[in-house]
Design a protein around this motif. Sequence first.
Motif, PDB file in Angstrom:
ATOM      1  N   GLU A 135      -0.230  -2.650 -11.149  1.00 41.66           N
ATOM      2  CA  GLU A 135       0.209  -4.034 -10.963  1.00 41.66           C
ATOM      3  C   GLU A 135      -0.934  -4.896 -10.436  1.00 41.66           C
ATOM      4  O   GLU A 135      -1.129  -6.025 -10.881  1.00 41.66           O
ATOM      5  CB  GLU A 135       1.413  -4.115 -10.018  1.00 41.66           C
ATOM      6  CG  GLU A 135       1.975  -5.495  -9.833  1.00 41.66           C
ATOM      7  CD  GLU A 135       2.565  -6.102 -11.099  1.00 41.66           C
ATOM      8  OE1 GLU A 135       2.731  -7.342 -11.126  1.00 41.66           O
ATOM      9  OE2 GLU A 135       2.854  -5.378 -12.064  1.00 41.66           O
ATOM     10  N   ARG A 142       4.428  -4.328  -4.370  1.00 36.75           N
ATOM     11  CA  ARG A 142       5.307  -3.173  -4.611  1.00 36.75           C
ATOM     12  C   ARG A 142       6.546  -3.590  -5.401  1.00 36.75           C
ATOM     13  O   ARG A 142       6.976  -2.897  -6.325  1.00 36.75           O
ATOM     14  CB  ARG A 142       5.719  -2.537  -3.288  1.00 36.75           C
ATOM     15  CG  ARG A 142       4.629  -1.727  -2.659  1.00 36.75           C
ATOM     16  CD  ARG A 142       5.129  -0.981  -1.436  1.00 36.75           C
ATOM     17  NE  ARG A 142       4.054  -0.157  -0.921  1.00 36.75           N
ATOM     18  CZ  ARG A 142       3.789   0.026   0.365  1.00 36.75           C
ATOM     19  NH1 ARG A 142       4.558  -0.552   1.274  1.00 36.75           N
ATOM     20  NH2 ARG A 142       2.795   0.778   0.739  1.00 36.75           N
ATOM     21  N   ARG A 143       7.134  -4.728  -5.023  1.00 35.30           N
ATOM     22  CA  ARG A 143       8.318  -5.215  -5.716  1.00 35.30           C
ATOM     23  C   ARG A 143       8.001  -5.511  -7.178  1.00 35.30           C
ATOM     24  O   ARG A 143       8.737  -5.115  -8.082  1.00 35.30           O
ATOM     25  CB  ARG A 143       8.849  -6.484  -5.033  1.00 35.30           C
ATOM     26  CG  ARG A 143      10.144  -7.001  -5.632  1.00 35.30           C
ATOM     27  CD  ARG A 143      10.462  -8.426  -5.208  1.00 35.30           C
ATOM     28  NE  ARG A 143       9.507  -9.403  -5.713  1.00 35.30           N
ATOM     29  CZ  ARG A 143       9.423  -9.805  -6.992  1.00 35.30           C
ATOM     30  NH1 ARG A 143      10.234  -9.302  -7.905  1.00 35.30           N
ATOM     31  NH2 ARG A 143       8.538 -10.703  -7.366  1.00 35.30           N
ATOM     32  N   ARG A 144       6.878  -6.198  -7.416  1.00 45.69           N
ATOM     33  CA  ARG A 144       6.484  -6.530  -8.785  1.00 45.69           C
ATOM     34  C   ARG A 144       6.180  -5.275  -9.591  1.00 45.69           C
ATOM     35  O   ARG A 144       6.529  -5.181 -10.770  1.00 45.69           O
ATOM     36  CB  ARG A 144       5.263  -7.457  -8.771  1.00 45.69           C
ATOM     37  CG  ARG A 144       5.596  -8.847  -8.273  1.00 45.69           C
ATOM     38  CD  ARG A 144       4.364  -9.696  -8.154  1.00 45.69           C
ATOM     39  NE  ARG A 144       3.701  -9.832  -9.454  1.00 45.69           N
ATOM     40  CZ  ARG A 144       2.978 -10.868  -9.826  1.00 45.69           C
ATOM     41  NH1 ARG A 144       2.807 -11.876  -8.994  1.00 45.69           N
ATOM     42  NH2 ARG A 144       2.421 -10.912 -11.021  1.00 45.69           N
ATOM     43  N   GLU A 183       3.174  -8.730   3.812  1.00 41.23           N
ATOM     44  CA  GLU A 183       4.029  -9.466   2.883  1.00 41.23           C
ATOM     45  C   GLU A 183       3.482  -9.381   1.454  1.00 41.23           C
ATOM     46  O   GLU A 183       4.238  -9.286   0.492  1.00 41.23           O
ATOM     47  CB  GLU A 183       4.128 -10.947   3.281  1.00 41.23           C
ATOM     48  CG  GLU A 183       4.655 -11.197   4.678  1.00 41.23           C
ATOM     49  CD  GLU A 183       3.550 -11.078   5.738  1.00 41.23           C
ATOM     50  OE1 GLU A 183       2.402 -11.503   5.501  1.00 41.23           O
ATOM     51  OE2 GLU A 183       3.866 -10.553   6.818  1.00 41.23           O
ATOM     52  N   ALA A 227       4.113  -5.866   0.122  1.00 42.91           N
ATOM     53  CA  ALA A 227       5.534  -5.726  -0.238  1.00 42.91           C
ATOM     54  C   ALA A 227       5.818  -6.417  -1.568  1.00 42.91           C
ATOM     55  O   ALA A 227       6.549  -5.877  -2.418  1.00 42.91           O
ATOM     56  CB  ALA A 227       6.409  -6.311   0.873  1.00 42.91           C
ATOM     57  N   GLU A 228       5.236  -7.605  -1.788  1.00 44.11           N
ATOM     58  CA  GLU A 228       5.444  -8.324  -3.047  1.00 44.11           C
ATOM     59  C   GLU A 228       4.822  -7.559  -4.214  1.00 44.11           C
ATOM     60  O   GLU A 228       5.408  -7.476  -5.298  1.00 44.11           O
ATOM     61  CB  GLU A 228       4.855  -9.738  -2.952  1.00 44.11           C
ATOM     62  CG  GLU A 228       4.958 -10.547  -4.218  1.00 44.11           C
ATOM     63  CD  GLU A 228       6.388 -10.824  -4.671  1.00 44.11           C
ATOM     64  OE1 GLU A 228       6.554 -11.220  -5.848  1.00 44.11           O
ATOM     65  OE2 GLU A 228       7.341 -10.649  -3.890  1.00 44.11           O
ATOM     66  N   PHE A 231       7.480  -2.290  -9.152  1.00 43.72           N
ATOM     67  CA  PHE A 231       8.770  -1.676  -9.453  1.00 43.72           C
ATOM     68  C   PHE A 231       9.456  -2.410 -10.600  1.00 43.72           C
ATOM     69  O   PHE A 231       9.976  -1.801 -11.530  1.00 43.72           O
ATOM     70  CB  PHE A 231       9.660  -1.682  -8.201  1.00 43.72           C
ATOM     71  CG  PHE A 231      11.018  -1.106  -8.443  1.00 43.72           C
ATOM     72  CD1 PHE A 231      11.196   0.267  -8.507  1.00 43.72           C
ATOM     73  CD2 PHE A 231      12.115  -1.933  -8.619  1.00 43.72           C
ATOM     74  CE1 PHE A 231      12.462   0.803  -8.736  1.00 43.72           C
ATOM     75  CE2 PHE A 231      13.380  -1.412  -8.860  1.00 43.72           C
ATOM     76  CZ  PHE A 231      13.554  -0.035  -8.917  1.00 43.72           C
ATOM     77  N   GLU A 232       9.409  -3.744 -10.534  1.00 42.43           N
ATOM     78  CA  GLU A 232      10.037  -4.573 -11.565  1.00 42.43           C
ATOM     79  C   GLU A 232       9.412  -4.326 -12.950  1.00 42.43           C
ATOM     80  O   GLU A 232      10.106  -4.325 -13.952  1.00 42.43           O
ATOM     81  CB  GLU A 232       9.869  -6.047 -11.174  1.00 42.43           C
ATOM     82  CG  GLU A 232      10.601  -7.016 -12.034  1.00 42.43           C
ATOM     83  CD  GLU A 232      10.426  -8.432 -11.503  1.00 42.43           C
ATOM     84  OE1 GLU A 232       9.583  -9.153 -12.052  1.00 42.43           O
ATOM     85  OE2 GLU A 232      11.129  -8.788 -10.538  1.00 42.43           O
TER      86      GLU A 232
END
Length: 80
Positions: free
Chosen positions: A31, A18-20, A12, A15-16, A22-23
């Motif tokens: 990141e 990776r999301r951040r 989890e 994944a967070e 990308f953002e």
Amino acid sequence: MSVLTVTDVPDEIVAELRRRAFEHGVSVEDEVRRVLEEQTAHSNRANAEDFKAHLLSLADTVEDFEIPPRSKEPGRTIKF
């Protein structure tokens, strides 16, 4: 610069990150660096603010005192 290897990171969190990443348009590695820098700076600021608040809270509990004037006599001589 140092290299840091972190193992057993929960899926989890990865994944967070990776999301951040990308953002923010950066790599996951960048990141993670940003998060570490941010949290380290925040921790130092928080500690400094906590210490400052503690000192200010003492203002009402400590009696003021006058610092005696310095002596006009010269200090002692120290030989090396």
